[in-house]
Design a protein around this motif. Structure first.
Motif, mmCIF file in Angstrom:
data_model
loop_
_atom_site.group_PDB
_atom_site.id
_atom_site.type_symbol
_atom_site.label_atom_id
_atom_site.label_comp_id
_atom_site.label_asym_id
_atom_site.label_seq_id
_atom_site.Cartn_x
_atom_site.Cartn_y
_atom_site.Cartn_z
ATOM 1 N N GLU A 62 67.172 27.984 -10.529
ATOM 2 C CA GLU A 62 68.023 28.992 -11.167
ATOM 3 C C GLU A 62 67.456 29.450 -12.516
ATOM 4 N N PHE A 63 67.190 28.467 -13.376
ATOM 5 C CA PHE A 63 66.689 28.804 -14.716
ATOM 6 C C PHE A 63 65.177 28.651 -14.774
ATOM 7 N N LEU A 64 64.549 29.465 -15.587
ATOM 8 C CA LEU A 64 63.115 29.297 -15.828
ATOM 9 C C LEU A 64 62.906 28.046 -16.670
ATOM 10 N N VAL A 114 58.075 26.761 -20.177
ATOM 11 C CA VAL A 114 56.712 27.298 -20.062
ATOM 12 C C VAL A 114 56.708 28.572 -19.229
ATOM 13 N N GLN A 115 57.532 28.614 -18.197
ATOM 14 C CA GLN A 115 57.614 29.832 -17.377
ATOM 15 C C GLN A 115 58.151 30.994 -18.211
ATOM 16 N N ASP A 116 59.112 30.679 -19.045
ATOM 17 C CA ASP A 116 59.714 31.703 -19.898
ATOM 18 C C ASP A 116 58.654 32.344 -20.796
ATOM 19 N N THR A 140 53.667 17.507 -18.209
ATOM 20 C CA THR A 140 53.579 17.362 -16.755
ATOM 21 C C THR A 140 54.939 17.620 -16.110
ATOM 22 N N GLY A 141 54.899 18.228 -14.945
ATOM 23 C CA GLY A 141 56.114 18.402 -14.160
ATOM 24 C C GLY A 141 57.097 19.403 -14.719
ATOM 25 N N THR A 142 56.618 20.351 -15.514
ATOM 26 C CA THR A 142 57.548 21.321 -16.094
ATOM 27 C C THR A 142 57.369 22.720 -15.505
ATOM 28 N N GLY A 143 56.742 22.793 -14.345
ATOM 29 C CA GLY A 143 56.734 24.067 -13.623
ATOM 30 C C GLY A 143 55.618 25.033 -13.975
ATOM 31 N N LYS A 144 54.468 24.493 -14.350
ATOM 32 C CA LYS A 144 53.359 25.389 -14.710
ATOM 33 C C LYS A 144 52.883 26.201 -13.496
ATOM 34 N N THR A 145 53.007 25.593 -12.310
ATOM 35 C CA THR A 145 52.494 26.294 -11.117
ATOM 36 C C THR A 145 53.189 27.643 -10.943
ATOM 37 N N LEU A 146 54.515 27.640 -10.987
ATOM 38 C CA LEU A 146 55.216 28.927 -10.892
ATOM 39 C C LEU A 146 54.929 29.768 -12.128
ATOM 40 N N MET A 149 49.990 16.561 -8.593
ATOM 41 C CA MET A 149 50.730 16.270 -7.363
ATOM 42 C C MET A 149 52.221 16.125 -7.674
ATOM 43 N N ASP A 150 53.003 16.771 -6.848
ATOM 44 C CA ASP A 150 54.446 16.828 -7.096
ATOM 45 C C ASP A 150 55.193 16.103 -5.984
ATOM 46 N N PHE A 151 55.279 14.797 -6.132
ATOM 47 C CA PHE A 151 56.041 14.003 -5.172
ATOM 48 C C PHE A 151 57.460 13.858 -5.719
ATOM 49 N N GLY A 203 52.539 11.365 -15.434
ATOM 50 C CA GLY A 203 53.296 12.574 -15.105
ATOM 51 C C GLY A 203 53.654 12.716 -13.642
ATOM 52 N N ARG A 204 53.258 11.773 -12.808
ATOM 53 C CA ARG A 204 53.709 11.827 -11.403
ATOM 54 C C ARG A 204 55.155 11.360 -11.299
ATOM 55 N N THR A 205 55.681 10.775 -12.343
ATOM 56 C CA THR A 205 57.094 10.428 -12.328
ATOM 57 C C THR A 205 57.812 11.320 -13.348
ATOM 58 N N ALA A 206 59.119 11.288 -13.292
ATOM 59 C CA ALA A 206 59.934 12.046 -14.254
ATOM 60 C C ALA A 206 59.581 13.525 -14.256
ATOM 61 N N ARG A 207 59.442 14.098 -13.094
ATOM 62 C CA ARG A 207 59.109 15.521 -13.006
ATOM 63 C C ARG A 207 60.375 16.362 -12.994
ATOM 64 N N ALA A 208 60.219 17.560 -13.473
ATOM 65 C CA ALA A 208 61.337 18.512 -13.516
ATOM 66 C C ALA A 208 62.581 17.864 -14.117
HETATM 67 N N1 LIG Z 1 62.438 26.720 -13.039
HETATM 68 C C1 LIG Z 1 62.485 25.538 -12.447
HETATM 69 N N2 LIG Z 1 63.658 24.863 -12.335
HETATM 70 C C2 LIG Z 1 63.699 23.642 -11.747
HETATM 71 N N3 LIG Z 1 62.640 23.037 -11.203
HETATM 72 C C3 LIG Z 1 61.448 23.673 -11.287
HETATM 73 C C4 LIG Z 1 61.313 24.939 -11.899
HETATM 74 N N4 LIG Z 1 60.027 25.310 -11.815
HETATM 75 C C5 LIG Z 1 59.384 24.330 -11.173
HETATM 76 N N5 LIG Z 1 60.236 23.354 -10.852
HETATM 77 C C6 LIG Z 1 59.940 22.114 -10.122
HETATM 78 O O1 LIG Z 1 59.331 21.233 -11.037
HETATM 79 C C7 LIG Z 1 58.414 20.402 -10.358
HETATM 80 C C8 LIG Z 1 57.102 20.388 -11.105
HETATM 81 O O2 LIG Z 1 56.520 21.667 -11.053
HETATM 82 P P1 LIG Z 1 54.938 21.838 -11.160
HETATM 83 O O3 LIG Z 1 54.270 20.989 -10.122
HETATM 84 O O4 LIG Z 1 54.630 23.266 -11.178
HETATM 85 O O5 LIG Z 1 54.685 21.174 -12.587
HETATM 86 P P2 LIG Z 1 53.391 21.184 -13.504
HETATM 87 O O6 LIG Z 1 53.866 21.527 -14.865
HETATM 88 O O7 LIG Z 1 52.355 22.042 -12.899
HETATM 89 O O8 LIG Z 1 52.994 19.666 -13.450
HETATM 90 P P3 LIG Z 1 51.555 18.961 -13.665
HETATM 91 O O9 LIG Z 1 51.240 19.071 -15.117
HETATM 92 O O10 LIG Z 1 51.773 17.580 -13.231
HETATM 93 O O11 LIG Z 1 50.589 19.729 -12.826
HETATM 94 C C9 LIG Z 1 58.300 20.936 -8.958
HETATM 95 O O12 LIG Z 1 59.072 20.132 -8.093
HETATM 96 C C10 LIG Z 1 58.895 22.303 -9.050
HETATM 97 O O13 LIG Z 1 59.503 22.710 -7.844
#
Ligand SMILES: Nc1ncnc2c1ncn2[C@@H]1O[C@H](COP(=O)(O)OP(=O)(O)OP(=O)(O)O)[C@@H](O)[C@H]1O
Length: 717
Positions: free
Chosen positions: A120-122, A125-127, A145-151, A445-447, A470-475
């Motif tokens: 729902e929310f950005l 970093v996406q913002d 890590t795990g804060t949604g850089k991919t999107l 990796m996003d497990f 950073g493989r734990t405590a993601r998002a």
């Molecule tokens: N806006 C969002 N709201 C909630 N969850 C999100 C959002 N964007 C991404 N995520 C989820 O957060 C998780 C981590 O995203 P992503 O793998 O892109 O992180 P990353 O910052 O690239 O991590 P790393 O540094 O480990 O590569 C994924 O499960 C993804 O679906």
């Protein structure tokens, strides 16, 4: 040029994480769930195949009564080591659908975000990145890590492509030629490339764009056919460096990239390190020049050491933006993740690791979430050994027993993909799971729902520690990190991680003193093959040889060998010190060092003399026994595939770090750049960039010389 990190934005609308109240009744095995990252989210439904039903090798189980209850070795203090509460501190107050309404994101992407992805929310970093990238700027972006850089890089890149194709909403879109690559994403590992591909596919579900993925360890010819097929578009190409280079050189991909719009380096600091640099430089030389073609370049990572800032200045256009969501005073790890250390005598490493796992699994999970643990080891062979040990010891775990998975560069790509998918799909409410991995899973990796990351042995760098953690405590979810070191690796804690404030794991001494578990582990080790142990021994020597400077052993190489032998006997339970080939010893610079048991070079890869014969002639494809040796092409030079003889010069030296590593050639111990040994191309063209390990046995002509990957079969990651 705007390189000043801008201050982290205050987000007003989102709930902010608060320090956790201590919970009286929660055990260390509990893992607090987060709604942000559950198996049931649309994304994870798509990602996750169902969990693997059986373990890799159940027949290897040791004979011991089942469901032995572990002693309560850590009792009360250990309760502090539970995962903290999840939080939403990484989220911004902007909704994706607001951006759709404002015309920043096109409706088809908006629909995909809603129906396929479900966020729902950005995130913060996406913002920041979405608008900056849409403005056309080159970016260097850093977020934890795990804060949604991919999107953060996919959404705006796809949006830019959309805008060029859909200029006139009332007219038909003008799409690039079917084989034309508009967005190129480079990832250092195969699994990460696959993961990015899935996420990109979700995003373009309602757009006329298609995504393709090319990675080492798969069939090059069928990939090339796919890339050049008129029936399959390739708007977004996700690739590992080695395989991409092969395609640029040999499959017409250079022409396909002539109109490239966005070039993305995920895990940029890793890709720009020495180990990959030559390959990356070559790739860039094949692409249209950024200035002339208006190509945008984006570098993303959770860690950006100073050296990468320097490189960024040459890799990016001068007006690039540096975006960071990490304030200057902050560390790159998540504050809500407790980080612990256990420093023990090397001979206690395995039984302390085992005791810890049993402890984590012995606690009744509340809520009903079993532990989902990732173990990291420094080399592929150490990873293999611990995975085999855990499998052998499964009967000592209470029901439901955890599922065990093993991933490292010595596994075939299909086995790796299978293990990755299965571990991702594990449902913590049903059973626990343990992934034993080398650094192939360290980055990106996003497990979902990993409750604990346990690192055994010194990671190759501070950055690698952060990425593994950073493989734990993601998002925003909860998690715990534990670093287990041998005494001589204490420097990593006191120097390399000095500012990260790890605390000693509660009740450590009880784990060390647990002789019952120590005995069980020794018994379990009897079920681990001598060959695995001997390869782990050689890999150990190689790895710590590369850390000699950091460890500062007074006795230098003599002490290295003494410790290695202690590792073999005291830790692995070998009856005698395993043999090691003279050639290997020479390449490690250990000739003449007392204490080594030298074996003939022709004895099938030195210490692998008891390996089975199946790896012969397969260009180093054997999976676990006998090493992948048999003359994989040996990095650069040596051609690929090869005839499977040990005469091949391509001795798999370093290769600590799975990854699609360029073959920089030459033995690499002692230099600190201790990577390689993965990818390798399956074509037989004998390019200078073929890495040995996965040659397909066609025996392409190489250039001679000594490289990595290939024959060695004892290190690698
Ligand atoms: N806006 C969002 N709201 C909630 N969850 C999100 C959002 N964007 C991404 N995520 C989820 O957060 C998780 C981590 O995203 P992503 O793998 O892109 O992180 P990353 O910052 O690239 O991590 P790393 O540094 O480990 O590569 C994924 O499960 C993804 O679906």
């Amino acid at each position: 040029m705007d390189q000043q990190p801008q201050p982290q934005r205050q987000h007003k609308g989102r709930p902010v994480w608060q320090p956790r109240e201590p919970k009286a009744d929660a055990g260390i095995g509990t893992h607090q769930a987060t709604t942000a990252n559950q198996n049931s989210s649309p994304k994870n439904r798509r990602h996750g195949k169902r969990a693997k039903k059986s373990v890799d090798n159940p027949s290897a189980a040791i004979e011991t009564e089942t469901s032995v209850e572990v002693e309560d070795v850590s009792s009360e203090p250990a309760r502090q080591a539970e995962p903290a509460a999840s939080n939403t501190v990484h989220l911004s107050e902007t909704r994706f659908q607001d951006l759709v309404a404002q015309g920043v994101i096109c409706p088809p992407t908006g629909r995909a975000l809603k129906e396929e992805i479900g966020h729902e929310f950005l995130t913060l970093v996406q913002d920041r990145t979405i608008l900056e990238i849409l403005d056309g700027n080159d970016c260097l972006a850093q977020a934890k890590t795990g804060t949604g850089k991919t999107l953060g890089f996919l959404i705006p890149s796809i949006e830019r492509l959309y805008r060029t194709c859909f200029k006139d909403p009332s007219a038909r879109p003008v799409l690039p030629h079917a084989n034309s690559v508009s967005i190129l994403v480079i990832s250092p590992t195969r699994e990460l490339a696959q993961q990015i591909t899935v996420e990109a596919e979700q995003l373009v579900k309602f757009l006329p764009f298609q995504v393709q993925c090319v990675i080492g360890g798969t069939n090059m010819t069928s990939e090339a056919r796919r890339l050049n097929s008129e029936g399959q578009r390739c708007d977004i190409l996700v690739a590992t460096p080695g395989r991409l280079l092969d395609h640029l050189e040999n499959s017409g991909t250079k022409a396909a990239c002539a109109n490239l719009k966005v070039l993305i380096f995920d895990e940029a600091d890793r890709l720009l390190e020495e180990g990959f640099k030559r390959e990356i430089d070559k790739i860039i030389a094949y692409l249209p020049p950024a200035k002339l073609s208006n190509r945008q370049t984006l570098l993303f990572s959770a860690t950006i050491p100073p050296s990468v800032h320097q490189i960024a200045k040459t890799a990016l256009l001068p007006n690039f933006k540096f975006i960071t969501t990490i304030a200057e005073y902050e560390s790159s790890t998540h504050e809500h993740v407790p980080q612990f250390h256990m420093v023990v005598d090397m001979c206690d490493l395995l039984h302390v690791s085992y005791s810890l796992v049993r402890k984590l699994f012995s606690v009744t999970p509340k809520p009903q979430l079993h532990p989902k643990i990732i173990f990291f080891f420094p080399t592929a062979r150490a990873t293999q050994l611990f995975a085999e040990l855990l499998v052998a010891m499964l009967p000592t775990f209470a029901q439901p027993r955890p599922q065990i998975f093993e991933i490292h560069s010595r596994k075939s790509q299909s086995a790796r993909t299978k293990a990755t998918d299965a571990f991702r799909g594990i449902d913590n409410t049903v059973c626990g799971s343990i992934l034993v991995s080398s650094d192939v899973s360290a980055r990106g990796m996003d497990f979902p729902n990993v409750s604990h990351v346990i690192q055994v042995g010194a990671p190759s760098s501070r950055e690698q520690y952060i990425h593994r953690l950073g493989r734990t405590a993601r998002a925003g979810s909860a998690g715990v990190g534990i670093l287990i070191l041998a005494e001589f690796e204490r420097f990593f804690l006191t120097r390399t991680l000095k500012d990260l404030n790890l605390t000693e794991y509660p009740g450590l001494q009880a784990f060390v003193n647990d002789q019952g578990n120590a005995g069980l582990v020794m018994q379990g080790l009897q079920n681990v093959s001598e060959e695995t142990k001997s390869m782990a021994y050689a890999a150990w020597l190689g790895f710590y040889n590369s850390l000699l400077k950091e460890i500062r052993w007074r006795g230098g190489k003599d002490e290295l060998v003494t410790e290695a032998n202690r590792y073999a006997i005291g830790c692995l339970g070998c009856a005698v010190v395993p043999g090691i080939s003279k050639k290997t010893v020479g390449k490690m610079g250990l000739k003449g060092v007392p204490g080594l048991t030298l074996v003939d070079d022709n004895a099938r890869g030195g210490q692998r003399s008891m390996g089975n014969a199946s790896s012969r002639g397969r260009g180093g494809e054997s999976q676990s026994h006998g090493g992948r040796g048999g003359g994989g092409s040996g990095g650069r030079g040596g051609g690929r595939g090869g005839a499977g003889t040990m005469q091949n010069n391509g001795f798999a030296f370093a290769a600590k770090d799975d990854i699609s590593t360029p073959a920089t050639g030459g033995p690499n111990y002692g230099g600190g750049n201790y990577r390689g040994g993965e990818s390798g191309s399956s074509s037989a063209r004998g390019s200078a960039f073929s890495r040995g390990e996965r040659g397909n046995g066609r025996g392409g002509r190489g250039r001679g010389g000594v490289g990595r990957g290939g024959a060695g079969g004892w290190t690698g990651n």
